[in-house]
Design a protein around this motif. Sequence first.
Motif, PDB file in Angstrom:
ATOM      1  N   THR A   1     -10.764  10.796  -7.755  1.00 61.82           N
ATOM      2  CA  THR A   1     -11.210  10.409  -6.409  1.00 61.82           C
ATOM      3  C   THR A   1     -10.523   9.127  -5.955  1.00 61.82           C
ATOM      4  N   LYS A   2      -9.622   8.626  -6.760  1.00 66.22           N
ATOM      5  CA  LYS A   2      -8.948   7.381  -6.432  1.00 66.22           C
ATOM      6  C   LYS A   2      -7.940   7.575  -5.310  1.00 66.22           C
ATOM      7  N   GLY A   3      -7.654   6.487  -4.628  1.00 64.42           N
ATOM      8  CA  GLY A   3      -6.644   6.481  -3.579  1.00 64.42           C
ATOM      9  C   GLY A   3      -5.598   5.418  -3.855  1.00 64.42           C
ATOM     10  N   ASP A   4      -4.408   5.628  -3.308  1.00 67.45           N
ATOM     11  CA  ASP A   4      -3.311   4.695  -3.538  1.00 67.45           C
ATOM     12  C   ASP A   4      -2.346   4.774  -2.361  1.00 67.45           C
ATOM     13  N   VAL A   5      -1.987   3.619  -1.819  1.00 60.33           N
ATOM     14  CA  VAL A   5      -0.964   3.533  -0.790  1.00 60.33           C
ATOM     15  C   VAL A   5       0.094   2.548  -1.285  1.00 60.33           C
ATOM     16  N   THR A   6       1.349   2.982  -1.304  1.00 61.19           N
ATOM     17  CA  THR A   6       2.436   2.143  -1.807  1.00 61.19           C
ATOM     18  C   THR A   6       3.580   2.144  -0.803  1.00 61.19           C
TER      19      THR A   6
ATOM     20  N   GLU B   1      -7.842  -5.965  -9.148  1.00 58.67           N
ATOM     21  CA  GLU B   1      -7.696  -4.591  -9.615  1.00 58.67           C
ATOM     22  C   GLU B   1      -7.128  -3.673  -8.548  1.00 58.67           C
ATOM     23  N   SER B   2      -7.402  -3.936  -7.293  1.00 58.25           N
ATOM     24  CA  SER B   2      -6.985  -3.030  -6.222  1.00 58.25           C
ATOM     25  C   SER B   2      -5.582  -3.327  -5.705  1.00 58.25           C
ATOM     26  N   TRP B   3      -5.016  -4.457  -6.078  1.00 61.39           N
ATOM     27  CA  TRP B   3      -3.704  -4.831  -5.560  1.00 61.39           C
ATOM     28  C   TRP B   3      -2.698  -4.985  -6.700  1.00 61.39           C
ATOM     29  N   ALA B   4      -1.462  -4.575  -6.432  1.00 63.60           N
ATOM     30  CA  ALA B   4      -0.377  -4.788  -7.390  1.00 63.60           C
ATOM     31  C   ALA B   4       0.916  -5.007  -6.613  1.00 63.60           C
ATOM     32  N   LEU B   5       1.643  -6.038  -6.991  1.00 59.51           N
ATOM     33  CA  LEU B   5       2.933  -6.334  -6.379  1.00 59.51           C
ATOM     34  C   LEU B   5       3.990  -6.326  -7.473  1.00 59.51           C
TER      35      LEU B   5
ATOM     36  N   ARG C   1      23.993  -4.590  -8.328  1.00 65.08           N
ATOM     37  CA  ARG C   1      22.715  -5.300  -8.355  1.00 65.08           C
ATOM     38  C   ARG C   1      21.828  -4.828  -7.217  1.00 65.08           C
ATOM     39  N   THR C   2      20.601  -4.446  -7.574  1.00 69.13           N
ATOM     40  CA  THR C   2      19.666  -3.901  -6.591  1.00 69.13           C
ATOM     41  C   THR C   2      18.330  -4.620  -6.717  1.00 69.13           C
ATOM     42  N   LEU C   3      17.927  -5.284  -5.651  1.00 70.66           N
ATOM     43  CA  LEU C   3      16.618  -5.924  -5.600  1.00 70.66           C
ATOM     44  C   LEU C   3      15.617  -4.931  -5.032  1.00 70.66           C
ATOM     45  N   TYR C   4      14.429  -4.885  -5.621  1.00 70.92           N
ATOM     46  CA  TYR C   4      13.418  -3.967  -5.098  1.00 70.92           C
ATOM     47  C   TYR C   4      12.051  -4.615  -5.150  1.00 70.92           C
ATOM     48  N   VAL C   5      11.178  -4.131  -4.272  1.00 74.31           N
ATOM     49  CA  VAL C   5       9.795  -4.605  -4.239  1.00 74.31           C
ATOM     50  C   VAL C   5       8.903  -3.433  -3.866  1.00 74.31           C
ATOM     51  N   ASN C   6       7.766  -3.343  -4.534  1.00 72.68           N
ATOM     52  CA  ASN C   6       6.766  -2.325  -4.246  1.00 72.68           C
ATOM     53  C   ASN C   6       5.402  -2.999  -4.142  1.00 72.68           C
ATOM     54  N   ALA C   7       4.664  -2.690  -3.106  1.00 68.53           N
ATOM     55  CA  ALA C   7       3.313  -3.212  -2.945  1.00 68.53           C
ATOM     56  C   ALA C   7       2.342  -2.048  -2.912  1.00 68.53           C
ATOM     57  N   SER C   8       1.313  -2.098  -3.768  1.00 67.45           N
ATOM     58  CA  SER C   8       0.365  -0.988  -3.881  1.00 67.45           C
ATOM     59  C   SER C   8      -1.056  -1.476  -3.657  1.00 67.45           C
TER      60      SER C   8
END
Length: 938
Positions: free
Chosen positions: A185-190, A885-889, A928-935
Amino acid sequence: MFQETVIFRAVRTLCTGGVVAAASLLSQSAMAQDTQAGEAPLQRVEVTGSSIKRIAAEGALPVTILTADAIRASGATSVTDLVKNLSSAQGSTGETGSVGGSTFGFSGISVHNVGETRTLVLLNGKRLAQFGGQTLTGFAAGFDLNSIPISAIERVELLTDGASALYGADAIAGVVNFITKHDTTKGDVTIGYSSPKDGAREKRISATKGFGNVDEDGYNVVLTFGHDERTKLASVDRSFANTGKVQFSANGKRYQKQQFSASPIPANATDDLGQLISPYQRTNGSCPEKTFRVIEPYNDGSGLADDYCGYDFTKDLEIYPERKRDNFMASATFKIAGHEVFSDVLLSRSKQVSRIAPVPGAISIDAGSALHTKYLLPLGITGDSTAYYRLFDMGQRTSNDTAEFASVVVGTRGNAAGWDYNATYNFSESRVKGSIAGYPGAIAVGKLTSSGLLDPFVGPGQQSAAAQQAIKDATYSGYWDGGTSRLQTINLNGSRELMRLAGGGLMLGVGANINREEFSSKPSLFAQGALADPAAGVLCGGTSGLECDQRFGDAASSLPYSASRTSKGVFGELIAPVLKQLELGAALRVDDFSDFGNATTAKASFKWTPAPALLIRGSVGNGFHAPTVPQVNARQTGYGVTSEKYTCTPALQAIATSLNAVCQSGNRQYDQLAGGNRDLKPEKSRQATLGFRYEPFNALTLGADLWHVQIRDSFGQLTEQLVFANPANFPGSWGVNTDVGTGKTYLAFLANNQNLGKSYATGVDVDVSVRYRSPIGLLTSQLNVTQMLREQIQLERDGAYYSAIGNFAELGTVTFRTRGQLATTLKTGNWANTLTVNFRSGYRDQETSVEVLDNAGNVTGQEDIRMKVGFFSTLDWQTVWTPRESWALTAGVLNLLDKNPPFVPSTSGSGRGQQFGYDDRYYDSRGRTLYVNASYRF
């Protein structure tokens, strides 16, 4: 009794898939300790490689598991990027292969370089339709990984032992099973962004949400959506890929390698001796822009040489194509009368645009014509000539490919009469459509020339206004080729305990399946050679009496066809824990193919735990792999040109004369033909594995699996190098092809599908994990390595054996002797920092003819050399911050030191595009590749 702990599986996951956050390791470690202490019972689950539901830690086969945390922490933005970092994955096709190649953007996976067509890809344990853009030679006859959204993946299970009784005997190399999110039942937006320098920049978004609990609400639905876009990367934006003229040092000497096309702008032309010259260079004393002078002596002893201007087409390439992908997946489970009814739906669309240099081709210049009188007669050329020209004013050749995939699975599972059963019907379809722009018809170009409008001997932009409009009107833009692949499968399997033995329950698994495969090749009317005016869509032949045109530069027609096959299979499997320390397994499978008859395959395995900290396991079995539907049924068609240039030797001339064809003059590429073969036999294999797992104490885990695969009657084509070296020895490898632009019928290389012979491959997969709780946090270090020990492959039945291990030569590919990854993670509070070293051993490049330079840079002669490509490694850095717990960068850098790919002067090879200066099959040009993901999780 030794059990593979959850933390150990997590460690192995990190080693093969990239980086696992230390937080995940800690939680899994606690879970494993609780389970071993008896506080929580281990549940029986389905494990890739077996039809029997059992405890995951009990498996006797080498299965590597990548968890969702490992996938997120790897930095991979797609399934394609995820699997290419596996140390056991070699020989896979990547997206850059579309640069100058007809791949339609396909990306696959090959385990241990045994082959993509022999590596079975599953989604939730179900087979999927092969790629709709596969070729008649078997290329891309696998599953396109672009179709699976990485955001929907819960875990990946990689079985490096093949010929599974459950899935089919054709999984000779192994099985890759993508397990999607269910019962949550979990949700995730990234949202995420990746930024290499000057191009190939990517932005992405994904969302997942589950509804309902099966046990409490009687249902569960999980929805996942993903979208990503990537910009192009041009060759001129990379110093190692921006030109076809490179000077380098090796063996204590200075060399020069020139990669070019003999069709420049202004055009080259043949003189009365058949030699290729540049009228522009003869008149002006130098070569025009974007070209360089080429002098090629003939190697037939005639003393003749071509002296012309070669076009530097490398400057026009886009070495990473544009791409857009959309994926949607829905999984639903309903509990009805104690049983589960479920359905999985996957829809995906990938669009890719790749561009290469403007189209080249040949134009006949008749003696006495205005062009001949103006440009060639003053140079002493009195006879008919052929101009080799590039229609620069038509713009770059563009391939716009769309691959659509749909899969629907419906089924039921549960327990009935003591059986754990699973019954499903699945339908999947891959539709591929390839559109082109920047191509004219060969007859259309000839008419432009004969009308006096087109002047091939002037530079870019120097055509008259009327000629520019005529060029525009002759340009074809639209659908070119494609295909549809469809698979329908009905499966029924179940397992149960038969009786109790000294070590536990004797387990039985049985099952049956029916498969229906269909493939349709759908070339356009232009590709079929059925149009008189491709740009206007005017039909040829029949009552019209109009001549049929073909594509300028690579005239060849292909015909549509459709074919299908039905196969049925039944299997049985036994797992017998005869002692607490010893478990034996056996499986038997019988298949019946509508076009290849019956096949019986078997597998035996064991697992022995002589001590609580030591597990020893092994297996032996055989496999059966039928050729693809196109490999058998495709009609003979043009299949591009040879990768290398060849001189018309007396032996080649004799072959051409016998076929009433023209042998190419000078050093030229030859047309290539290919077609299906109804006499193909199935491949048959034998596989074996032997491995151990050893955990002397909690901080150290060691493991290794020795594997061996041998195949007979392997599918393939005789290599052009083998055939051209001894033309008379291969009378069945020659055909003819008529160039509608010049009207000449040329000798062509015929590369039909054949059963070539035998192949052997042996290697070992090794993993080591060390864990240490330091004063500043938990430190984990994981090493995963695949070491190739042996590879022997025949290129013809009863012929010599060759190996690609550290050797790019006869096989047209490289098998790296050593490939691996070392990842070290430090977890401190809500921060996790990881440094990863990716490495692979070196190899000897293909023998290549280069020019020798003196100290002043002058060419003094030619020499054939084989470069040594050294050991190559890159560093990746990643930081994960979880403030709550709900945020990850997640932020990271791939190829931290911006290391360029090693220089290689070779230009040919199976699956290579048009890139030069590096081998895009093995090295990433993005740098070289810089990346960022926010969830955000909810």
